[in-house]
Scaffold this motif. Structure first.
Motif, PDB file in Angstrom:
ATOM      1  N   PHE A 207       9.727   5.282  14.615  1.00 33.25           N
ATOM      2  CA  PHE A 207      10.124   6.002  13.415  1.00 33.25           C
ATOM      3  C   PHE A 207       8.915   6.575  12.681  1.00 33.25           C
ATOM      4  N   SER A 208       9.233   7.462  11.746  1.00 32.92           N
ATOM      5  CA  SER A 208       8.230   7.982  10.806  1.00 32.92           C
ATOM      6  C   SER A 208       8.878   8.043   9.433  1.00 32.92           C
ATOM      7  N   ALA A 209       8.040   8.022   8.407  1.00 35.38           N
ATOM      8  CA  ALA A 209       8.554   8.160   7.043  1.00 35.38           C
ATOM      9  C   ALA A 209       8.912   9.621   6.797  1.00 35.38           C
ATOM     10  N   GLN A 210      10.089   9.832   6.204  1.00 32.29           N
ATOM     11  CA  GLN A 210      10.488  11.212   5.903  1.00 32.29           C
ATOM     12  C   GLN A 210       9.513  11.883   4.939  1.00 32.29           C
ATOM     13  N   SER A 211       8.956  11.088   4.042  1.00 34.01           N
ATOM     14  CA  SER A 211       8.042  11.661   3.056  1.00 34.01           C
ATOM     15  C   SER A 211       6.730  12.108   3.700  1.00 34.01           C
ATOM     16  N   ALA A 212       6.414  11.563   4.859  1.00 32.77           N
ATOM     17  CA  ALA A 212       5.200  12.009   5.544  1.00 32.77           C
ATOM     18  C   ALA A 212       5.372  13.425   6.082  1.00 32.77           C
ATOM     19  N   ILE A 213       6.601  13.764   6.425  1.00 27.50           N
ATOM     20  CA  ILE A 213       6.875  15.103   6.958  1.00 27.50           C
ATOM     21  C   ILE A 213       7.045  16.100   5.820  1.00 27.50           C
ATOM     22  N   LEU A 214       7.772  15.683   4.786  1.00 29.15           N
ATOM     23  CA  LEU A 214       8.194  16.636   3.752  1.00 29.15           C
ATOM     24  C   LEU A 214       7.391  16.539   2.465  1.00 29.15           C
ATOM     25  N   GLY A 215       6.469  15.582   2.395  1.00 29.97           N
ATOM     26  CA  GLY A 215       5.684  15.427   1.172  1.00 29.97           C
ATOM     27  C   GLY A 215       4.235  15.121   1.486  1.00 29.97           C
ATOM     28  N   ASP A 216       3.704  14.100   0.833  1.00 30.24           N
ATOM     29  CA  ASP A 216       2.311  13.693   1.013  1.00 30.24           C
ATOM     30  C   ASP A 216       2.187  12.966   2.347  1.00 30.24           C
ATOM     31  N   VAL A 217       1.533  13.614   3.289  1.00 33.71           N
ATOM     32  CA  VAL A 217       1.487  13.059   4.639  1.00 33.71           C
ATOM     33  C   VAL A 217       0.764  11.717   4.665  1.00 33.71           C
ATOM     34  N   ASP A 218      -0.291  11.581   3.893  1.00 32.30           N
ATOM     35  CA  ASP A 218      -1.040  10.326   3.922  1.00 32.30           C
ATOM     36  C   ASP A 218      -0.219   9.179   3.319  1.00 32.30           C
ATOM     37  N   ALA A 219       0.391   9.442   2.190  1.00 30.68           N
ATOM     38  CA  ALA A 219       1.214   8.402   1.577  1.00 30.68           C
ATOM     39  C   ALA A 219       2.389   8.039   2.474  1.00 30.68           C
ATOM     40  N   GLY A 220       2.970   9.034   3.107  1.00 32.42           N
ATOM     41  CA  GLY A 220       4.095   8.773   3.999  1.00 32.42           C
ATOM     42  C   GLY A 220       3.693   7.967   5.211  1.00 32.42           C
ATOM     43  N   ASN A 221       2.562   8.317   5.809  1.00 33.16           N
ATOM     44  CA  ASN A 221       2.099   7.540   6.960  1.00 33.16           C
ATOM     45  C   ASN A 221       1.758   6.111   6.556  1.00 33.16           C
ATOM     46  N   ALA A 222       1.253   5.954   5.350  1.00 33.26           N
ATOM     47  CA  ALA A 222       0.968   4.594   4.868  1.00 33.26           C
ATOM     48  C   ALA A 222       2.258   3.794   4.725  1.00 33.26           C
ATOM     49  N   MET A 223       3.337   4.464   4.296  1.00 30.61           N
ATOM     50  CA  MET A 223       4.629   3.782   4.213  1.00 30.61           C
ATOM     51  C   MET A 223       5.077   3.317   5.606  1.00 30.61           C
ATOM     52  N   THR A 224       4.901   4.179   6.592  1.00 30.39           N
ATOM     53  CA  THR A 224       5.251   3.801   7.962  1.00 30.39           C
ATOM     54  C   THR A 224       4.495   2.545   8.376  1.00 30.39           C
ATOM     55  N   GLN A 225       3.210   2.527   8.071  1.00 34.38           N
ATOM     56  CA  GLN A 225       2.403   1.359   8.446  1.00 34.38           C
ATOM     57  C   GLN A 225       2.942   0.081   7.792  1.00 34.38           C
ATOM     58  N   LYS A 226       3.341   0.174   6.548  1.00 30.58           N
ATOM     59  CA  LYS A 226       3.846  -1.019   5.858  1.00 30.58           C
ATOM     60  C   LYS A 226       5.102  -1.563   6.531  1.00 30.58           C
ATOM     61  N   VAL A 227       5.961  -0.668   6.943  1.00 29.98           N
ATOM     62  CA  VAL A 227       7.210  -1.102   7.586  1.00 29.98           C
ATOM     63  C   VAL A 227       6.920  -1.729   8.941  1.00 29.98           C
ATOM     64  N   VAL A 228       6.025  -1.117   9.692  1.00 28.78           N
ATOM     65  CA  VAL A 228       5.643  -1.701  10.984  1.00 28.78           C
ATOM     66  C   VAL A 228       5.043  -3.090  10.778  1.00 28.78           C
ATOM     67  N   ASP A 229       4.189  -3.201   9.783  1.00 30.05           N
ATOM     68  CA  ASP A 229       3.567  -4.510   9.515  1.00 30.05           C
ATOM     69  C   ASP A 229       4.617  -5.551   9.125  1.00 30.05           C
ATOM     70  N   ARG A 230       5.658  -5.088   8.434  1.00 29.71           N
ATOM     71  CA  ARG A 230       6.693  -6.016   7.965  1.00 29.71           C
ATOM     72  C   ARG A 230       7.531  -6.557   9.109  1.00 29.71           C
ATOM     73  N   GLU A 231       7.886  -5.694  10.062  1.00 32.02           N
ATOM     74  CA  GLU A 231       8.721  -6.128  11.189  1.00 32.02           C
ATOM     75  C   GLU A 231       8.213  -5.504  12.474  1.00 32.02           C
ATOM     76  N   PRO A 232       7.098  -5.988  12.984  1.00 31.51           N
ATOM     77  CA  PRO A 232       6.488  -5.348  14.155  1.00 31.51           C
ATOM     78  C   PRO A 232       7.307  -5.494  15.435  1.00 31.51           C
TER      79      PRO A 232
END
Lengths: 296, 258
Positions: free
Chosen positions: A61-86
């Motif tokens: 998956f990817s964060a929708q906000s990484a595509i449609l908004g702040d790419v760095d903040a969105g990618n950071a959100m993706t990382q948090k989710v992966v870290d939460r349930e790898p």
């Protein structure tokens, strides 16, 4: 009434909502809220619950906000989710060719992640062509590391048509290109691209439902509607016949397509259970076995 | 957050009555579709769908003038398939005035109508259809409306008492448009065919109860099995699921006075 469909997998899904013999590997999911629509799947637990009920064992998956908004903040959100349930989630790093500073540090940023398996490209969203030079550094990197690259594709698009996938698949033969939405509307071309390029795949998100833009008051982020967009029934059979079941992967654009709706389109397609297993998990498993997730 | 988890019983006992399916050959046909009622029945059998309220592709992509009557004739002896007709403005003379049109419906065993304003290029409003829509309201005849949510709102403001079924509302989540309408108009119903975003069926039933959602597949635009499995596995109580699968459409048709 009992369906005449002889599939044992379909019977499992109807009776239980999942099949132990056919787990789902989700290759095209998203995360987080979306500015243009209410999505009931938030918070996180609802999304995990939906995956579990349908037997999804892995979600790329990817964060929708990484595509449609702040790419760095969105990618950071993706990382948090992966870290939460790898165990459940693996990440796509969104690439935005319109952000030069982000592009300049792309390789370094990607190598600092944990549990990512490739890139997500949205050429139409960034109004930049897939085969344009600004994407080249990302695709060269992906080619060198045999990454999975999920690309939003749409028939007739000036930015991400199946024809443009053919161009980059020829340039970067080691990239596993997943054609998100299977070049929606220009399915025949997308199928031909998947057939002719060893590492090009048809990803099924959107293919489960016709798109009539007249029903969307604010239009669509994807500006083209071809006449072929008005019907999708039977397309999965066509893909299996002409590209083989080995070149198709399961995806739901979660939360845009319910996993059970998506699974139903596959379970009630006129294909056999071996093809269903290829589509639902075997092909994705093979792709995941080919790539080394970051920081592993 | 939804916490309850309602498992489908898996007994095949549930009756599925598809309110949104069709047969016939459009100019740009799907890869797989039903040319005839028999082929439609075969497709329904494959997916475990018992009954259908049916229109013909020609009534949507072509002219209802050509296909309303033949569709009723095709289905006259098929107990699992009930015909629906499409409406056109009567001012052009293409369809008879309301009273005569309802008489023709009665003679042909038609209890439900479709409106395809985008395909047939008219305005679904009082200026164009006042007489017919007042007659439908008085006789509790359901009108299946394929219209985007903004125009649907304009329509419902004019005819709030009509039994209307909004169809094909998606595939995106259109809840920001739709919820104000469903909050305001209790006679407005919705078919499930495009409630594809995860969680929408569940939240609709939780917010509006079991009586306003109708199972629809949009076959052959979409795979009927996808809609069937989605509803079969919806995270809603079993009695709600049964109402959505068939009970609500049965009720609407039973209320028709024609």
């Amino acid at each position: 009434m009992k369906p005449s469909n002889p599939s044992l997998l379909a019977a499992d899904f109807l009776a239980k909502g999942y099949s132990d013999d056919c787990p789902l590997i989700e290759t095209h999911a998203h995360y987080g809220p979306y500015q243009g629509a209410y999505l009931p799947v938030e918070p996180h637990e609802n999304r995990v619950h939906a995956f579990q009920r349908a037997g999804v064992t892995k979600a790329l998956f990817s964060a929708q906000s990484a595509i449609l908004g702040d790419v760095d903040a969105g990618n950071a959100m993706t990382q948090k989710v992966v870290d939460r349930e790898p165990e459940l989630f693996a990440g796509y790093w969104v690439v935005n060719p319109r952000n030069a500073e982000h592009m300049a540090r792309l390789a370094g940023d990607y190598e600092n992640t944990h549990g990512f398996v490739g890139f997500k490209l949205g050429p139409a969203y960034h109004t930049y062509p897939l085969d344009g030079p600004a994407y080249a550094p990302a695709l060269e990197y992906a080619d060198a590391h045999k990454l999975i690259v999920l690309v939003h594709t749409w028939g007739g698009s000036a930015f991400d048509s199946p024809q443009q996938v053919a161009t980059v698949a020829g340039r970067y033969p080691q990239v596993a290109f997943l054609m998100g939405h299977s070049g929606f509307g220009d399915f025949e071309t997308a199928v031909a691209v998947a057939r002719h390029h060893e590492h090009a795949y048809l990803e099924l998100t959107c293919v489960y439902a016709a798109h009539d833009f007249a029903m969307l008051p604010a239009g669509s982020s994807t500006p083209i509607q071809l006449a072929s967009s008005l019907h999708v029934n039977g397309i999965i059979e066509y893909m299996v016949e002409h590209a083989t079941s080995k070149k198709i992967v399961f995806g739901t654009d979660m939360p845009w397509y319910s996993p059970h709706f998506a699974a139903g389109a596959i379970m009630y397609a006129r294909i056999d259970d071996e093809a269903r297993k290829d589509i639902c998990h075997r092909n994705a498993r093979r792709l995941l076995d080919r790539v080394t997730p970051t920081d592993t | 957050m939804r916490k309850a988890s309602h498992a489908y019983l898996g007994s095949y006992a549930m009756d599925f009555f598809d309110c949104n399916c069709s047969y016939g050959t459009p100019a740009y046909p799907p890869f797989r579709f039903a040319r005839t009622p028999d082929q439609l029945l075969e497709a329904m059998d494959f997916c475990g769908i018992d009954r259908g309220l049916v229109y013909r592709a020609g009534m949507r992509f072509g002219s209802p003038l050509l296909w309303n009557d033949p569709t009723a004739a095709d289905l006259a002896n098929e107990p699992r398939l009930e015909p629906a007709w499409a409406v056109l403005p009567h001012q052009t003379g293409e369809q008879p005035p309301p009273e005569q049109f309802l008489s023709q419906m009665q003679a042909s065993g038609v209890r439900a109508l479709w409106a395809f304003p985008n395909e047939h290029h008219y305005r679904l409003d009082g200026l164009t259809f006042a007489g017919l829509l007042e007659a439908l309201t008085a006789n509790h005849i359901p009108l299946f409306v394929k219209l985007n949510a903004i125009e649907l709102g304009d329509f419902m403001r004019e005819f709030p008492d009509l039994t209307a079924v909004a169809v094909n509302q998606g595939p995106h989540s259109l809840e920001r448009y739709l919820r104000p309408l469903f909050d305001a108009y209790p006679n407005l119903h919705l078919d499930t065919s495009y409630l594809i975003v995860e969680g929408l069926i569940e939240e609709f039933c939780e917010r509006y109860g079991p009586g306003r959602l109708l199972f629809g597949s949009a076959f052959p635009d979409n795979c009927a099995g996808a809609a069937m499995l989605r509803l079969a596995q919806a995270d809603i109580p079993e009695d709600t699921k049964e109402a959505v699968a068939a009970g609500n459409l049965d009720r609407l048709l039973a209320e028709v006075q024609i």
